[in-house]
Design an enzyme around this catalytic site. Structure first.
Site, PDB file in Angstrom:
ATOM      1  N   ARG A 152       0.847  -1.208   0.000  1.00  0.00           N
ATOM      2  CA  ARG A 152       0.000   0.000   0.000  1.00  0.00           C
ATOM      3  C   ARG A 152       0.873   1.246   0.000  1.00  0.00           C
ATOM      4  O   ARG A 152       0.558   2.240   0.631  1.00  0.00           O
ATOM      5  CB  ARG A 152      -0.925   0.005   1.205  1.00  0.00           C
ATOM      6  N   ASP A 157      10.616  -6.579   8.419  1.00  0.00           N
ATOM      7  CA  ASP A 157      10.237  -5.713   7.297  1.00  0.00           C
ATOM      8  C   ASP A 157       9.937  -4.308   7.787  1.00  0.00           C
ATOM      9  O   ASP A 157       9.780  -3.396   6.981  1.00  0.00           O
ATOM     10  CB  ASP A 157       9.025  -6.284   6.550  1.00  0.00           C
TER      11      ASP A 157
HETATM   12  P1  AMP Z   1       2.970  -3.517   8.162  1.00  0.00           P
HETATM   13  O1  AMP Z   1       3.344  -4.517   9.209  1.00  0.00           O
HETATM   14  O2  AMP Z   1       1.762  -2.697   8.467  1.00  0.00           O
HETATM   15  O3  AMP Z   1       4.126  -2.621   7.840  1.00  0.00           O
HETATM   16  O4  AMP Z   1       2.576  -4.302   6.823  1.00  0.00           O
HETATM   17  C1  AMP Z   1       2.994  -5.602   6.526  1.00  0.00           C
HETATM   18  C2  AMP Z   1       2.708  -5.925   5.069  1.00  0.00           C
HETATM   19  O5  AMP Z   1       1.304  -5.820   4.778  1.00  0.00           O
HETATM   20  C3  AMP Z   1       3.380  -5.018   4.069  1.00  0.00           C
HETATM   21  O6  AMP Z   1       3.751  -5.795   2.966  1.00  0.00           O
HETATM   22  C4  AMP Z   1       2.300  -4.039   3.704  1.00  0.00           C
HETATM   23  O7  AMP Z   1       2.514  -3.445   2.453  1.00  0.00           O
HETATM   24  C5  AMP Z   1       1.072  -4.933   3.708  1.00  0.00           C
HETATM   25  N1  AMP Z   1      -0.171  -4.179   3.946  1.00  0.00           N
HETATM   26  C6  AMP Z   1      -0.559  -3.592   5.085  1.00  0.00           C
HETATM   27  N2  AMP Z   1      -1.748  -2.986   4.937  1.00  0.00           N
HETATM   28  C7  AMP Z   1      -2.143  -3.183   3.667  1.00  0.00           C
HETATM   29  C8  AMP Z   1      -3.296  -2.826   2.884  1.00  0.00           C
HETATM   30  N3  AMP Z   1      -4.288  -2.098   3.392  1.00  0.00           N
HETATM   31  N4  AMP Z   1      -3.319  -3.217   1.598  1.00  0.00           N
HETATM   32  C9  AMP Z   1      -2.329  -3.925   1.061  1.00  0.00           C
HETATM   33  N5  AMP Z   1      -1.239  -4.323   1.731  1.00  0.00           N
HETATM   34  C10 AMP Z   1      -1.135  -3.962   3.011  1.00  0.00           C
HETATM   35 MG    MG Z   2       5.629  -2.345   7.239  1.00  0.00          MG
END
Ligand code: AMP
Ligand code: MG
Length: 494
Positions: free
Chosen positions: A92, A251
């Protein structure tokens, strides 16, 4: 206008195609700025007035691709709550490109919440307004507090409704970083056995973040060492301010040493080493006091990923990796000890100082005392004082007497220091903030923003730009939450 709005020079897009995927942002139907960081724009060599105009608005919300933009989603993997996921990537977020500012610094500009990318999996690629503004507020507060962090350039509402548990107003946050290269980016190539990719990534990341490591005999080991030192200092900074990242997956750990990916992060009010706010952190893996251990574990994952580049033989590589990783515990304790020393108003190191600091933290925890106010309050206490003058600090403790015995030891220690009360206070006020983005204040500002009133957000943001300044008597921003205002859980909101 002949000059493009952004003078993009996107080195990441010149890397091989397997490093990213094209990801044009989805056009927002009815965008408008909710927050714009003009000083940061200026620092980056972007004309703030032009950025604030329709041209800037449309460039940041997918309505008109800015000239020269890369529009890519970066590939990465990651260990999430300890479990390796070989393919994550920007699901995103879209990298618009890199710009080199008049200060010579190269920075990524990324738009988060810009819609689906090839890495979105089940997600919609969108962001609700609350989490976007939350990242803006907290990352800018971290910067003002002196913590290395990604910055926030803007938040724009999109005019779209984003479906979560409830329909929510959508927004994008425009984020700026030295580079969006994560421990998980290295794991991505390592787990595919892509040695060439790994080498290209190392060169690129080193050039962006730690160029001096390229000169070392063993650049991969030097890079790991540099990242380890930076993370040790970063986590010590977090602890010194009561900050809890909340999702320290690999990540979400940048190799630049900047705090990144503000999700369910929080600043604690009353001190507790095991404090957890994140609703998704059910076992407290990322609790306040676990953060150094987790950072070290994440670095071990980076070390493993870099192994193929670290030596001719496996033995050699493992030895080099171990040596680089081993700088972490010492660097962390030095930084943490140094931070506590300054927070307690000490300039010299004496035997017993560690115990003095630890016992203060233990007293805070037992007394359920507010972390920020207790340290800030110490600065104003007189070296010659006692229980009768210590009211502002001792009253923070459930049983005020618990502070008194410790204060006797602290004063005995202060007597060995050369500074006057005034000098000590001035120095302590530079490291012990008067205000932090307290969860209840942040939530309150975001709730109002969701209802269309940006005034509380703007006021809180303005206050947090000077967190070390004294606050007026009775100021709400400096107060811990009342019982009924307390926020017990924070959410990713993705
Ligand atoms: P985060 O732990 O929030 O940094 O996200 C972990 C993974 O989930 C990353 O690859 C983000 O890009 C993906 N991600 C989180 N929220 C969304 C969303 N609303 N749509 C698509 N991918 C998402
Ligand atoms: Mg992230």
């Amino acid at each position: 206008m002949t000059q493009p709005l952004f003078a993009f020079d996107t080195s990441y897009a010149r890397l091989p195609e397997r490093f990213y995927s094209p990801a044009p942002p989805a056009p927002a139907p009815d965008p408008a700025f909710l927050a714009l960081n003009r000083p940061l724009a200026e620092q980056m060599g972007i004309d703030p007035e032009r950025l604030a105009s329709e041209e800037g608005r449309d460039a940041l919300t997918g309505r008109a691709a800015p000239e020269g933009a890369a529009l890519i989603a970066m590939a990465y993997a990651g260990a999430q709550f300890g479990h390796f996921v070989p393919q994550l990537g920007d699901g995103r977020a879209v990298l618009l490109g890199e710009v080199v500012g008049p200060d010579g610094a190269r920075r990524d500009i990324q738009v988060k919440g810009a819609g689906r990318t090839p890495y979105s999996r089940m997600g919609d690629g969108k962001a609700p307004l609350g989490p976007a503004l939350r990242e803006y507020l907290v990352s800018e507060a971290m910067h003002a507090l002196g913590v290395p962090t990604t910055r926030a350039l803007a938040v724009l509402r999109t005019g779209e409704v984003v479906l979560r548990d409830a329909p929510l107003p959508g927004a994008v946050i425009v984020r700026v970083a030295t580079a969006h290269i994560r421990v998980g980016t290295f794991q991505y190539f390592a787990s595919r056995g892509d040695r060439e990719g790994l080498e290209i990534l190392l060169n690129h990341a080193a050039e962006r973040a730690w160029p001096e490591t390229l000169e070392a005999d063993n650049p991969a080991a030097a890079f790991l060492r540099a990242v380890s030192l930076a993370q040790a200092k970063l986590v010590a900074k977090w602890l010194s301010l009561g900050f809890i990242h909340g999702v320290m997956n690999t990540d979400n750990m940048s190799v630049t040493g900047e705090t990144i990916d503000y999700g369910p992060c929080a600043f604690m009010d009353a001190y507790a080493a095991g404090r957890v706010y994140s609703s998704i952190d059910r076992h407290g893996r990322y609790a306040y006091g676990n953060q150094p251990k987790i950072a070290h574990w994440n670095l071990l994952q980076l070390a493993e990923a870099l192994l193929p580049l670290m030596g001719e033989t496996e033995e050699e590589a493992v030895a080099a990796a171990q040596e680089a990783l081993d700088v972490f515990p010492g660097a962390f304790s030095d930084a943490w000890r140094g931070a506590l020393q300054a927070k307690l108003g000490l300039t010299e190191t004496r035997e017993g100082d560690d115990a003095l600091a630890e016992d203060f933290l233990a007293a805070l925890e037992a007394g359920e005392a507010d972390f920020t106010l207790a340290f800030r309050g110490l600065g104003a206490l007189r070296a010659e004082g006692g229980p009768e003058t210590d009211g502002p600090v001792r009253e923070l403790f459930r049983k005020p007497g618990a502070f008194d015995a410790w204060a006797v030891r602290w004063r005995a220690r202060l007597a060995e220091e050369a500074r006057s009360d005034g000098e000590r206070r001035a120095a302590m006020d530079q490291v012990n903030p008067a205000i932090i983005p307290r969860n209840h204040l942040v939530e309150e500002a975001l709730r109002a923003a969701q209802d269309g009133d940006m005034a509380p957000f703007d006021a809180l943001h303005a206050a947090l730009a000077a967190p070390f300044a004294d606050r007026p008597a009775g100021d709400r921003y400096a107060q811990p939450p009342a019982k009924e205002e307390e926020v017990r859980a924070t959410f990713c909101g993705t």
